[in-house]
Design an enzyme around this catalytic site. Structure first.
Site, PDB file in Angstrom:
ATOM      1  CB  SER A 238      -0.890   0.001   1.248  1.00  0.00           C
ATOM      2  OG  SER A 238      -0.068   0.198   2.386  1.00  0.00           O
ATOM      3  CE  LYS A 239      -1.778   6.751  -2.635  1.00  0.00           C
ATOM      4  NZ  LYS A 239      -3.238   6.693  -2.414  1.00  0.00           N
ATOM      5  NE  ARG A 240       0.463   0.660   6.253  1.00  0.00           N
ATOM      6  CZ  ARG A 240       1.063  -0.502   6.532  1.00  0.00           C
ATOM      7  NH1 ARG A 240       2.136  -0.532   7.262  1.00  0.00           N
ATOM      8  NH2 ARG A 240       0.557  -1.640   6.085  1.00  0.00           N
TER       9      ARG A 240
END
Ligand code: GLU
Length: 471
Positions: A238-240
């Protein structure tokens, strides 16, 4: 049978790395089979779909070089066709109107939760819908009650799901708009899809879709479900984890061919080969060799592959890709040595095009101040003598070539009876500003006489100022 595959993104965000990999696998398979690759934009969710995101998909596919043979098709332009098919299913008894209200369905779901049952529609309107005045019904697909849906997944092998697990899904909402499982089947039939390669987040949709194919009297395509990509901590990418739109990889200095190479290996392998040209990928890729287990995204590996490509692509190709980065960095490559001459040396040490563009900067742009640490260490008051002498020797050269330049540095050290570093390092900081540069002879040769001498003067001025302050 001519192979037709597709990439069918929903334009609700960037084209991310997982989507790009799915697109690549689908594209590779089509290319290898001499088939067609279709691009379809699944934009029926009007609230979440944006024009910006459609553009991001086009940009990403374009940058990666994943050209489509047909399309782009937009689902929002095919509503009449979906209506027609919904009607066809209603007429044939494969679908029915459902008048159940939201409240009824909510209550049903709550009850099922309470009984620890899987929430599913109970089929209330399946056999005798009570028409309710003033209520626009939804349309539900009449899913078979018995038997199993079985398919040979090109990646996963045989998958079997009991119809008992599936409920009667809504294929048209109360406002008449069709839902994903209907539109995707209609499109895949109309567009002649032979192979559907997609993320395994759709694996639960596949049996539902196969039932719709059957109801429409159509042969389902071959499905291949690609496992997901995990971040380094083992959770879904994910963006994380820095998972961003594909175009961010361009901005960060990756070559698209390196990204493709990284993506093809992320979930597929051919022996222990790491580097594949596009032609090799097309030749060697096999759907059945795609891993069944998720893959883990690894930025270091991507950088390593990028570095291999930066080192090895034809210099014209490198220049083409680098030009955009030079512009972004405000570097005018007309204002200095030719990139053809410069890059063979600089490319050896750069793992991204951003780093490479920065390494080019000193050859095209003068600077006003020196890197503090480097200057403190190497532009000392005691360096003045070496800088003066090397400048004199350099200025006297008739030919400004690596060998003669090297000799001048060497002669200076000898004349002053110091090590080469005592001349080389001040000189390097003088001409580069940072102390980071290729070998000194190459650096000087590329900078040219005028720039080199002017920068030595600038360094001497700095040293003089330092001497002044020390007094
Ligand atoms: N539009 C779907 C998505 O973006 C993909 C549908 C499919 O490949 O069947 O997840």
């Amino acid at each position: 049978m001519a192979v037709v595959t597709r990439f069918a993104p929903s334009p609700t965000g960037y084209l991310h790395i997982g989507g790009a990999r799915t697109a690549l696998y689908s594209w590779l398979f089509a290319r290898q089979q001499g088939g067609k690759f279709v691009l379809r934009i699944e934009d029926t969710d009007r609230e979440r779909s944006t024009g910006e995101s459609v553009q991001a998909i086009f940009d990403g596919m374009n940058w990666l070089g994943l050209a489509h043979d047909e399309g782009p098709f937009f689902q929002t332009q095919r509503f009449d066709r979906y209506k027609e098919i919904v009607q066809q299913l209603l007429d044939a008894g494969h679908a029915y109107y459902c008048y159940c209200s939201k409240e009824e369905l909510d209550a049903l779901r709550e009850q099922q939760w309470a009984n620890k049952e899987k929430p599913r529609y109970n089929g209330k309107c399946r056999d005798s819908a009570e028409v309710r005045e003033g209520v626009e019904p939804v349309v539900r697909f009449r899913n078979p009650l018995e038997g199993n849906v079985v398919w040979q997944d090109a990646i996963r092998g045989e998958i079997s799901i009991s119809n008992g697990e599936l409920d009667d899904l809504i294929i048209a909402r109360a406002d008449g708009t069709p839902t994903y499982n209907l539109t995707v089947v209609v499109d895949d039939i109309d567009m002649g899809m032979t192979h559907v390669v997609r993320g395994d987040d759709h694996i639960n949709n596949t049996p539902r879709q196969i039932n719709i194919y059957k109801a429409l009297g159509a042969e389902p395509p071959v499905f291949g479900h690609v496992p997901m990509i995990l971040g380094e901590d083992g959770s879904r990418l994910s963006k994380r984890h820095g998972a961003v739109g594909v175009m961010q990889y361009r901005d960060d200095g990756y070559l698209p061919e390196a990204v493709l190479n990284y993506l093809v290996r992320l979930g597929w392998s051919h022996g222990d080969q790491e580097l594949f040209s596009i032609d090799q990928m097309i030749e060697l890729f096999r759907l059945e060799n795609v891993n069944k287990a998720p893959s883990t995204f690894n930025t270091e590996k991507l950088q390593w592959i990028n570095q291999q490509y930066i080192k090895s692509v034809p210099v014209e190709r490198l220049i083409e890709a680098l030009t955009w980065h030079l512009e972004q960095a405000g570097i005018d490559a007309n204002n200095g040595p030719s990139l053809e001459a410069l890059l063979p040396e600089l490319r050896e040490r750069a793992n991204t095009l951003v780093v490479l563009a920065e390494a080019c900067r000193m050859f095209y742009q003068d600077f006003e101040s020196f890197n503090e640490g480097a200057a403190k260490k190497h532009l000392k008051v005691s360096s003045a003598e070496a800088l003066e002498l090397v400048k004199t020797k350099l200025a006297a050269l008739d030919n400004w070539e690596a060998e003669a330049l090297q000799q001048a540095v060497h002669d200076t050290a000898e004349a002053l009876e110091v090590g080469m570093g005592k001349v080389g390092m001040p000189l390097r900081v003088a001409v580069s500003g940072t102390g980071q540069s290729p070998s000194i002879d190459f650096t000087l040769a590329m900078l040219g006489r005028e720039r080199t001498l002017a920068r030595i003067d600038q360094a001497l001025a700095y040293v003089a100022q330092r001497a002044e302050q020390a007094r």
